[in-house]
Design a protein around this motif. Structure first.
Motif, mmCIF file in Angstrom:
data_model
loop_
_atom_site.group_PDB
_atom_site.id
_atom_site.type_symbol
_atom_site.label_atom_id
_atom_site.label_comp_id
_atom_site.label_asym_id
_atom_site.label_seq_id
_atom_site.Cartn_x
_atom_site.Cartn_y
_atom_site.Cartn_z
ATOM 1 N N ALA A 117 22.888 -3.892 20.980
ATOM 2 C CA ALA A 117 22.135 -4.358 19.816
ATOM 3 C C ALA A 117 22.238 -5.863 19.644
ATOM 4 O O ALA A 117 21.343 -6.490 19.077
ATOM 5 C CB ALA A 117 22.628 -3.645 18.555
ATOM 6 N N SER A 147 16.224 -4.034 15.928
ATOM 7 C CA SER A 147 17.540 -3.401 15.786
ATOM 8 C C SER A 147 17.551 -2.169 16.667
ATOM 9 O O SER A 147 16.552 -1.450 16.754
ATOM 10 C CB SER A 147 17.823 -3.023 14.323
ATOM 11 N N TYR A 149 19.710 1.051 16.673
ATOM 12 C CA TYR A 149 20.770 1.800 16.029
ATOM 13 C C TYR A 149 21.224 2.987 16.872
ATOM 14 O O TYR A 149 22.381 3.383 16.811
ATOM 15 C CB TYR A 149 20.308 2.293 14.663
ATOM 16 N N ASP A 162 14.807 2.180 15.942
ATOM 17 C CA ASP A 162 14.819 0.820 15.402
ATOM 18 C C ASP A 162 14.440 0.906 13.927
ATOM 19 O O ASP A 162 13.267 0.816 13.560
ATOM 20 C CB ASP A 162 13.814 -0.047 16.157
ATOM 21 N N THR A 188 18.719 0.125 6.296
ATOM 22 C CA THR A 188 19.950 -0.330 6.920
ATOM 23 C C THR A 188 21.066 0.651 6.617
ATOM 24 O O THR A 188 20.959 1.476 5.717
ATOM 25 C CB THR A 188 20.359 -1.733 6.417
#
Length: 439
Positions: A117, A147, A149, A162, A188
């Motif tokens: 990442a 991102s 994850y 993402d 998030t």
């Protein structure tokens, strides 16, 4: 929009520190049946076990199958296969010098896919540690990431999650961009929580939002499977609860669960089942999405006390916060010390249907694994892994992410094998990392 991160947050919702503590939630009514006493109906011995005292009892109470196990499980071992990562802090600009590893996937053909990442890349390695290819880069276009994850194999493709872009990417094993699926963007949280949950060779779940409810949604290589599993929530109405403490001060809020308390854990299963457990008891319930309990798996283990050292260590973060913000308003003002340790730290369901339980023991945690019917197959010493990551499974193999003393990330691959002198066949042919059939 933010999903739970199992950590402490400031007033803006951003992470203030990594999640070190465990959540203190107790089960909902969906697993209230766990309190039913088990009565003996039929008992069997593990035919592959060299331990004579291991026994499993099956019983049916009000249509719910109860599986109770006592004794010592067969000893297995995790044999190191490869460790992928920098050998020293001076090693620079090499494929195994990672920025920040968020997830790993074990793919077909014996390849290890690593989500870096920090560098917005997927790096692919063989089981000998050799670098094969890298794909992806920062951005918002096809094959790019803001991102990463989570990653997982479903069928013949690699899915990437993402959440910042609100996108699930689809790639071939060679890194070719195959398309995308849209998800809720701007979320998030911890990659250990906001991730893919693989439960079959061509089936994973991911967290999603359905109105006001948090759900797990099923996916396969073609799209959504149509299976949804509700994220269970509980109430603090059972004995042995250690309260979380919430503190508020000017400009901030903190959440401090005690690390010695029981936590509520859950994991989706194939076809829309949900595995859940309140760690104060060694009981795992398997329920349907409508709340009906199908099976209860229970282990009998000796209880162990919470030591003064463990209690002090579990309170340390809260104590530090009180010193830092003496004017903070905290509710409650102190923890309630339980009369014994919790049994369960975490649970996982592997793609071949086995249940893995991270068992808390004073001598060192261990992983016990069960077949889909609830028979205890074996036990291995637990392998530590980096915070905000999870182990991944495929056949005989599993992979973990480790951070060394220099805070450099490594990916360790292990092979599950019978312990010395134990009888029985391997779970998957040695050296194979291909898809395994569900039992």
């Amino acid at each position: 929009m933010r999903l739970p991160d199992r950590g402490r947050f400031n007033a803006t919702g951003d992470n203030e520190v990594p999640a070190r503590s465990r959540p203190r939630i107790v089960p909902s009514s969906a697993i209230a049946v766990l309190a039913i006493a088990l009565s003996t109906a039929c008992e069997e011995r593990d035919p592959t076990s060299t331990t004579s005292d291991l026994s499993t009892t099956f019983d049916t109470v009000n249509g719910v199958v109860h599986v109770a196990t006592t004794g010592t499980p067969p000893a297995w071992r995790l044999t190191p296969v490869v460790s992928i990562g920098p050998k020293s802090v001076q090693e620079q600009e090499t494929p195994d010098e990672f920025g920040w590893v968020s997830a790993v996937a074990l793919g077909p053909g014996g390849n290890v896919f690593v989500a870096d990442a920090g560098n917005h890349e997927i790096r692919v390695f063989g089981l000998d540690g050799g670098h094969l290819r890298t794909f992806g880069r920062g951005g918002e276009g096809p094959g790019e990431f803001e991102s990463i994850y989570s990653i997982a194999w479903v069928g013949d493709r690699l899915l990437t999650y993402d959440p910042h872009l609100g996108r699930i990417g689809e790639f071939s094993g060679s890194g070719e961009w195959l398309g995308q699926r849209r998800t809720t963007g701007g979320m998030t949280g911890s990659p250990a929580f906001m991730r893919f949950f693989p439960v079959g060779p061509n089936e994973v779940f991911r967290l999603s939002l359905g109105g006001d409810q948090t759900l797990w949604t099923g996916l396969d290589s073609r799209g959504d499977t149509g299976d949804t599993v509700p994220f269970l929530r509980g109430s603090a109405d059972l004995p042995g609860v250690v309260e979380s403490i919430v503190c508020q001060w000017e400009g901030g809020i903190g959440w401090y669960p005690h690390t010695s308390g029981a936590k509520y854990v859950q994991h989706p299963g194939s076809g829309g089942a949900i595995y859940s457990a309140w760690g104060y008891f060694y009981r795992i319930a398997i329920t349907r999405s409508d709340g009906d309990t199908l099976r209860v798996i229970e282990r009998t283990l000796a209880t162990e006390p919470v030591t003064d050292e463990e209690w002090a260590a579990g309170s340390a973060e809260y104590d530090e916060a009180r010193e830092r913000w003496p004017e903070a308003s905290c509710k409650p003002r102190s923890y309630t010390r339980p009369d014994r340790k919790s049994f369960i730290n975490e649970i996982f369901v592997s793609p071949d249907g086995r249940l893995w339980v991270d068992v808390i023991r004073t001598a060192g945690n261990r992983w016990e694994f069960f077949d889909p019917e609830g028979r205890l197959l074996g036990s291995v010493p637990a392998v530590p892994y980096k915070e905000r990551t999870v182990p991944v499974f495929r056949g005989d193999y599993l992979a973990t992410i480790r951070q060394d003393d220099l805070e450099l990330d490594h990916v360790d691959v292990w092979r599950l094998e019978r312990g010395e002198g134990a009888a029985g066949a391997k779970l998957q042919p040695s050296g194979s990392i291909g898809g395994s059939k569900r039992k």
